[in-house]
Design an enzyme around this catalytic site. Structure first.
Site, PDB file in Angstrom:
ATOM      1  N   ASP A   1       7.363   5.922  12.243  1.00 50.97           N
ATOM      2  CA  ASP A   1       7.310   4.832  13.225  1.00 50.97           C
ATOM      3  C   ASP A   1       8.572   4.907  14.086  1.00 50.97           C
ATOM      4  O   ASP A   1       9.456   4.046  14.006  1.00 50.97           O
ATOM      5  CB  ASP A   1       7.197   3.488  12.506  1.00 50.97           C
ATOM      6  CG  ASP A   1       5.882   3.363  11.767  1.00 50.97           C
ATOM      7  OD1 ASP A   1       4.830   3.446  12.415  1.00 50.97           O
ATOM      8  OD2 ASP A   1       5.900   3.233  10.529  1.00 50.97           O
TER       9      ASP A   1
ATOM     10  N   MET B   1       2.123  10.830   5.838  1.00 56.49           N
ATOM     11  CA  MET B   1       1.677   9.798   4.895  1.00 56.49           C
ATOM     12  C   MET B   1       1.676   8.432   5.591  1.00 56.49           C
ATOM     13  O   MET B   1       2.594   8.109   6.336  1.00 56.49           O
ATOM     14  CB  MET B   1       2.590   9.783   3.678  1.00 56.49           C
ATOM     15  CG  MET B   1       2.395  11.017   2.852  1.00 56.49           C
ATOM     16  SD  MET B   1       2.997  10.803   1.192  1.00 56.49           S
ATOM     17  CE  MET B   1       2.714  12.473   0.591  1.00 56.49           C
TER      18      MET B   1
ATOM     19  N   GLY C   1       5.969   8.330   1.016  1.00 56.82           N
ATOM     20  CA  GLY C   1       6.898   8.082   2.120  1.00 56.82           C
ATOM     21  C   GLY C   1       7.779   6.874   1.823  1.00 56.82           C
ATOM     22  O   GLY C   1       9.007   6.912   2.005  1.00 56.82           O
ATOM     23  N   HIS C   2       7.161   5.798   1.324  1.00 61.24           N
ATOM     24  CA  HIS C   2       7.946   4.604   0.962  1.00 61.24           C
ATOM     25  C   HIS C   2       8.887   4.920  -0.202  1.00 61.24           C
ATOM     26  O   HIS C   2      10.041   4.492  -0.220  1.00 61.24           O
ATOM     27  CB  HIS C   2       7.022   3.457   0.532  1.00 61.24           C
ATOM     28  CG  HIS C   2       6.125   2.942   1.603  1.00 61.24           C
ATOM     29  ND1 HIS C   2       4.763   3.125   1.582  1.00 61.24           N
ATOM     30  CD2 HIS C   2       6.399   2.232   2.734  1.00 61.24           C
ATOM     31  CE1 HIS C   2       4.224   2.547   2.644  1.00 61.24           C
ATOM     32  NE2 HIS C   2       5.190   2.010   3.360  1.00 61.24           N
TER      33      HIS C   2
ATOM     34  N   GLN D   1       2.327  -9.133  13.479  1.00 62.45           N
ATOM     35  CA  GLN D   1       2.507  -7.850  14.154  1.00 62.45           C
ATOM     36  C   GLN D   1       1.189  -7.088  14.326  1.00 62.45           C
ATOM     37  O   GLN D   1       1.176  -5.974  14.818  1.00 62.45           O
ATOM     38  CB  GLN D   1       3.558  -6.980  13.445  1.00 62.45           C
ATOM     39  CG  GLN D   1       3.127  -6.383  12.110  1.00 62.45           C
ATOM     40  CD  GLN D   1       4.256  -5.610  11.452  1.00 62.45           C
ATOM     41  OE1 GLN D   1       5.206  -6.205  10.951  1.00 62.45           O
ATOM     42  NE2 GLN D   1       4.178  -4.287  11.446  1.00 62.45           N
TER      43      GLN D   1
ATOM     44  N   ALA E   1       0.871  -1.196   0.000  1.00 62.00           N
ATOM     45  CA  ALA E   1       0.000   0.000   0.000  1.00 62.00           C
ATOM     46  C   ALA E   1       0.898   1.233   0.000  1.00 62.00           C
ATOM     47  O   ALA E   1       0.791   2.109   0.865  1.00 62.00           O
ATOM     48  CB  ALA E   1      -0.961  -0.022   1.184  1.00 62.00           C
ATOM     49  N   LEU E   2       1.783   1.259  -0.959  1.00 61.29           N
ATOM     50  CA  LEU E   2       2.883   2.226  -0.937  1.00 61.29           C
ATOM     51  C   LEU E   2       2.412   3.650  -1.217  1.00 61.29           C
ATOM     52  O   LEU E   2       1.437   3.881  -1.922  1.00 61.29           O
ATOM     53  CB  LEU E   2       3.935   1.828  -1.976  1.00 61.29           C
ATOM     54  CG  LEU E   2       4.522   0.432  -1.793  1.00 61.29           C
ATOM     55  CD1 LEU E   2       5.606   0.173  -2.839  1.00 61.29           C
ATOM     56  CD2 LEU E   2       5.097   0.232  -0.393  1.00 61.29           C
ATOM     57  N   HIS E   3       3.154   4.593  -0.648  1.00 59.30           N
ATOM     58  CA  HIS E   3       2.889   6.020  -0.864  1.00 59.30           C
ATOM     59  C   HIS E   3       4.233   6.730  -0.978  1.00 59.30           C
ATOM     60  O   HIS E   3       5.294   6.078  -0.906  1.00 59.30           O
ATOM     61  CB  HIS E   3       2.027   6.575   0.281  1.00 59.30           C
ATOM     62  CG  HIS E   3       2.558   6.239   1.643  1.00 59.30           C
ATOM     63  ND1 HIS E   3       3.733   6.747   2.137  1.00 59.30           N
ATOM     64  CD2 HIS E   3       2.091   5.396   2.605  1.00 59.30           C
ATOM     65  CE1 HIS E   3       3.963   6.275   3.344  1.00 59.30           C
ATOM     66  NE2 HIS E   3       2.985   5.432   3.646  1.00 59.30           N
TER      67      HIS E   3
HETATM   68  O1  PAF Z   1       6.883  -0.448   8.917  1.00 61.23           O
HETATM   69  C1  PAF Z   1       6.397  -1.450   8.338  1.00 61.23           C
HETATM   70  O2  PAF Z   1       5.842  -1.369   7.255  1.00 61.23           O
HETATM   71  C2  PAF Z   1       6.507  -2.811   9.010  1.00 61.23           C
HETATM   72  O3  PAF Z   1       6.393  -2.710  10.377  1.00 61.23           O
HETATM   73  C3  PAF Z   1       7.788  -3.577   8.605  1.00 61.23           C
HETATM   74  C4  PAF Z   1       9.032  -2.871   9.088  1.00 61.23           C
HETATM   75  C5  PAF Z   1       7.837  -3.767   7.112  1.00 61.23           C
HETATM   76  C6  PAF Z   1       7.773  -4.969   9.268  1.00 61.23           C
HETATM   77  O4  PAF Z   1       6.667  -5.697   8.873  1.00 61.23           O
END
Ligand code: PAF
Length: 280
Positions: A150, A184, A36-37, A61, A32-34
């Protein structure tokens, strides 16, 4: 861009490319990239010879099954975006590939995981630690890129790298924001148009907190002001606001050395949980 879904295939491919001098940059994501990625990928592209991204929605997680079910999955679009910004290799395994059986190993990040996100999402950082450790072992990067949004995750990964002696340099990249300041996030696309407009209040609250702290107000007073700020916005359910040391994530009673104070918050808006922070 080369795409792989199995551990065996990506390992073989990377082994065939790697030389003694190759610097491999790695950007782990859940898709679900934006922008920021893409910024993480661009930074990796500038500094590294080989850029590897992963997309894996890591079930262990998520402490809330609804959040996992709602997490956007847009692999085709993501793959095109990654290719456009110069990613060399994409790894997008299935859950069965990463977890042929439920992992029994548990990480305990001590004080780091009892505060902020850790306090509200039990087991979350164990899940992050397990998957990132696995991905590091599979990809064997020299540098790994994570977003400051994060912040606690960055601290957890730093601890993982140090405690397990991974030969990986952690690169923390600035939060990328929309024009109105909203950080984002993949989850933003689950906001309704009204909520999307309301969401900008998170950044306004952070800015307010930063300016009050910079004027010399104590963290305790500023936290009180932020609680009052959100009381006037009933569509938000504030989960926490804390003034912390930016490395240890522990609450502080006074501002820290330059670059070491972080204001962190989490709030629910409709069905979406938003987190954000400012480091100053
Ligand atoms: O930040 C994230 O998207 C996730 O926590 C990561 C680091 C890919 C681990 O699943």
């Amino acid at each position: 861009m080369h795409r792989f879904t199995t551990i065996h295939a990506i390992r073989q491919h990377l082994a065939s490319l790697r030389t003694a001098n190759t610097v491999l940059g790695f950007v782990p994501t859940m898709g679900a990239l934006h922008e920021g990625h893409l910024d993480l990928i661009r930074q990796a592209r500038q500094a590294c010879d080989l850029v590897v991204a992963s997309i894996f929605v890591n079930p262990i997680q998520f402490n809330n099954p609804d959040d996992l079910a709602r997490y956007p999955r847009t692999i085709e679009q993501d793959s095109e975006m990654l290719e456009r910004v110069g990613t060399d290799v994409l790894f997008f395994p299935t859950a069965a590939e990463i977890y042929p059986e439920a992992p029994q190993l548990r990480f305990d990040f001590g004080d780091l995981e009892t505060v902020l996100e850790g306090a509200f999402r039990p087991g979350h950082f164990n899940g992050v630690g397990v998957v990132v450790a696995k991905l590091f072992n599979i990809v064997q990067p020299d540098r790994a890129y994570f977003g400051q949004k994060d912040l606690q995750q960055v601290a957890v990964i730093r601890r993982l790298i140090r405690d397990l002696s991974f030969p990986v340099e952690l690169v923390r990249c600035d939060t990328v924001r929309e024009a109105d300041g909203l950080a984002m996030s993949s989850r933003n696309r689950n906001l309704t148009p009204t909520e999307r407009t309301q969401a900008t209040a998170m950044y306004q609250a952070l800015q307010l907190a930063q300016s009050r702290l910079s004027e010399g107000q104590s963290p305790a007073v500023v936290k009180g002001e932020i609680l009052t700020f959100f009381e006037a916005l009933p569509h938000f359910r504030l989960e926490y606001v804390e003034v912390v040391n930016a490395d240890t994530l522990q609450a502080v009673s006074e501002t820290q050395a330059p670059g070491q104070t972080a204001i962190c918050m989490a709030a629910h808006l409709g069905k979406v949980r938003l987190i954000d922070n400012l480091v100053f």
